[in-house]
Design a protein around this motif. Structure first.
Motif, short mmCIF file in Angstrom:
data_model
loop_
_atom_site.label_atom_id
_atom_site.label_comp_id
_atom_site.label_asym_id
_atom_site.label_seq_id
_atom_site.Cartn_x
_atom_site.Cartn_y
_atom_site.Cartn_z
N VAL A 50 -8.18 9.83 58.53
CA VAL A 50 -7.95 11.25 58.22
C VAL A 50 -6.47 11.54 58.03
N GLU A 51 -5.62 11.01 58.91
CA GLU A 51 -4.18 11.25 58.78
C GLU A 51 -3.64 10.68 57.48
N THR A 52 -4.13 9.52 57.09
CA THR A 52 -3.69 8.92 55.83
C THR A 52 -4.08 9.78 54.64
N MET A 53 -5.30 10.32 54.68
CA MET A 53 -5.77 11.17 53.59
C MET A 53 -4.98 12.49 53.53
N VAL A 54 -4.64 13.03 54.72
CA VAL A 54 -3.85 14.28 54.75
C VAL A 54 -2.45 14.04 54.21
N VAL A 94 -10.22 4.87 46.69
CA VAL A 94 -9.72 4.62 48.05
C VAL A 94 -10.20 5.72 48.99
N ARG A 95 -10.14 6.98 48.51
CA ARG A 95 -10.58 8.11 49.31
C ARG A 95 -12.07 7.95 49.70
N GLN A 96 -12.89 7.55 48.71
CA GLN A 96 -14.31 7.37 48.99
C GLN A 96 -14.55 6.25 50.00
N GLN A 143 -16.31 6.70 53.60
CA GLN A 143 -17.44 5.87 54.02
C GLN A 143 -17.20 5.28 55.42
N GLN A 144 -15.94 4.85 55.65
CA GLN A 144 -15.58 4.32 56.96
C GLN A 144 -15.68 5.40 58.05
N ILE A 145 -15.24 6.61 57.69
CA ILE A 145 -15.32 7.73 58.64
C ILE A 145 -16.77 8.03 59.00
N VAL A 146 -17.62 8.06 57.97
CA VAL A 146 -19.05 8.31 58.20
C VAL A 146 -19.65 7.22 59.08
#
Length: 397
Positions: free
Chosen positions: A194-198, A207-209, A213-216
């Motif tokens: 999440v921090e990387t995406m923010v 990469v976002r997807q 997927q990893q978060i899910v």
């Protein structure tokens, strides 16, 4: 004069006789009085002795029924008194050839020190002592009290076995530590993604997807773990609450296996049943369902493609035996005893299922215990595993 003197002598003799007779009567009365007093005293003594015996019997009953072990030692550590609880707790052996019978437990160094300081300072002391007894580690709270026993200085030992309490405290601490650790890892991974995406709003969509997927996946891991922890807690707190019913065992297993049809087909696993349709077991259906769910799920996870699973049940020696057998990766023998511990993951099976929570078999063990049964495991690396459940026939018929 002679006559007068004669009558005088007779009179003297008569008076003397009367005095003697009176004295004899007085002595007899005194003797009777003393005898009565002695009889009364003897009666009182017997009453006191009877009361003393009754009190001693009551005291013995109380001491024998006490949860604590009680021991009284003289200054030479010779045994003066012990209760039945002490014998049951510590299975103490005595030197029967010695009239005083030396107490074996006083040879434990920590207890010897307590006894020594109690005698030196004439004050009560309490300490928790841990030692090995017949290859088992136990924890005992020992209280030493200076006293007098049968007219000589003595020391009373009160011994309270707190092994179960200490083990429960350790299990609770380990449970909290393990649960925190198990939840910390997926949370840290989610936070990192999440921090990387923010920090990178212009991140490549692929990469976002991948991150999402990893978060899910990690969120699902945590959800599964929390759900299982709640289920385990529920099982362990609902002692004798769940209603038991007569369950047709073959039908219950067939229903459970049908829920795994997709997974069985994906891995081309052959499943087999060997259960007489008339075999009935008296258990809580929800607990049986949970046990079958976890054991069959485990078997599918660790059976290679085109493997085999067998669920069988039969009567043996007044018991009903239920087994789940697979042709999977197996469990090393030195890990058999630990696989039912919460959060424990076999080093061998973890390679084949790294996302396992380590809670499933703990739930199975608790559920089986709730149903009055026992569970054992037999396994060989790369050859398969058998989980065997046994229930007393009178509970299950």
């Amino acid at each position: 004069m002679l006559i007068s003197s004669g009558w005088g002598l007779a009179g003297v003799l008569g008076v003397s006789f009367l005095i003697l007779w009176s004295k004899m009567l007085g002595d007899r009365k005194q003797k009777i009085h003393v005898e009565k007093e002695l009889l009364a005293k003897n009666k009182k003594i017997k009453e006191i002795e009877g009361e003393k015996k009754e009190l001693e019997e009551k005291l013995d009953t109380v001491l024998s029924s006490m949860h604590e072990g009680i021991v009284i030692l003289n200054q030479k550590n010779h045994l003066l008194f012990y209760n039945d609880r002490f014998i049951r707790m510590f299975q103490v052996s005595f030197d029967e050839t010695s009239s005083s019978r030396l107490l074996d437990a006083s040879k434990i160094p920590e207890i010897r020190r307590l006894i020594y300081y109690t005698r030196q300072n004439q004050k009560e002391l309490t300490q928790t002592v841990g030692f090995e007894l017949y290859d088992t580690e136990i924890q005992v709270e020992v209280q030493t009290i200076p006293t007098q026993f049968r007219g000589e200085p003595a020391t009373v030992l009160l011994l309270h076995d707190i092994t179960s309490l200490k083990n429960s405290e350790k299990a609770r601490r380990d449970f909290i530590a393990n649960a925190s650790h198990q939840l910390k890892t997926p949370l840290a991974v989610i936070q990192g993604y999440v921090e990387t995406m923010v920090e990178d709003p212009q991140m490549d969509e692929k990469v976002r997807q991948k991150f999402l997927q990893q978060i899910v996946m990690r969120t699902q891991e945590m959800t599964t773990m929390i759900v299982r922890l709640v289920e385990l807690s529920k099982i362990e707190t609902e002692v004798n609450v769940l209603e038991k019913k007569r369950v047709a065992l073959r039908s219950a297993v067939e229903r459970k296996l049908s829920g795994f049809d997709v997974l069985l087909k994906q891995k081309e696993i052959r499943s087999e049943l060997s259960i007489d349709p008339s075999l009935v077991i008296h258990v809580a259906p929800s607990l049986l369902d949970l046990v079958l769910e976890n054991l069959i799920d485990n078997a599918i996870k660790f059976v290679p493609k085109k493997g085999h699973i067998l669920v069988k049940a039969y009567e043996e020696n007044e018991e009903i035996v239920l087994s789940v057998v697979d042709s999977g990766v197996g469990i090393p023998k030195d890990e058999w005893a630990r696989i039912f511990d919460r959060f424990y993951k076999s080093s061998h099976t973890s390679m084949h299922n790294p996302t396992g929570t380590g809670i499933g078999l703990a739930m199975v063990k608790s559920a089986v215990a709730q149903m009055g049964g026992k569970i054992t495991v037999h396994s060989e690396k790369e050859k398969g595993t058998e989980f065997q459940l046994r229930f007393e026939k009178e509970r299950a018929s």
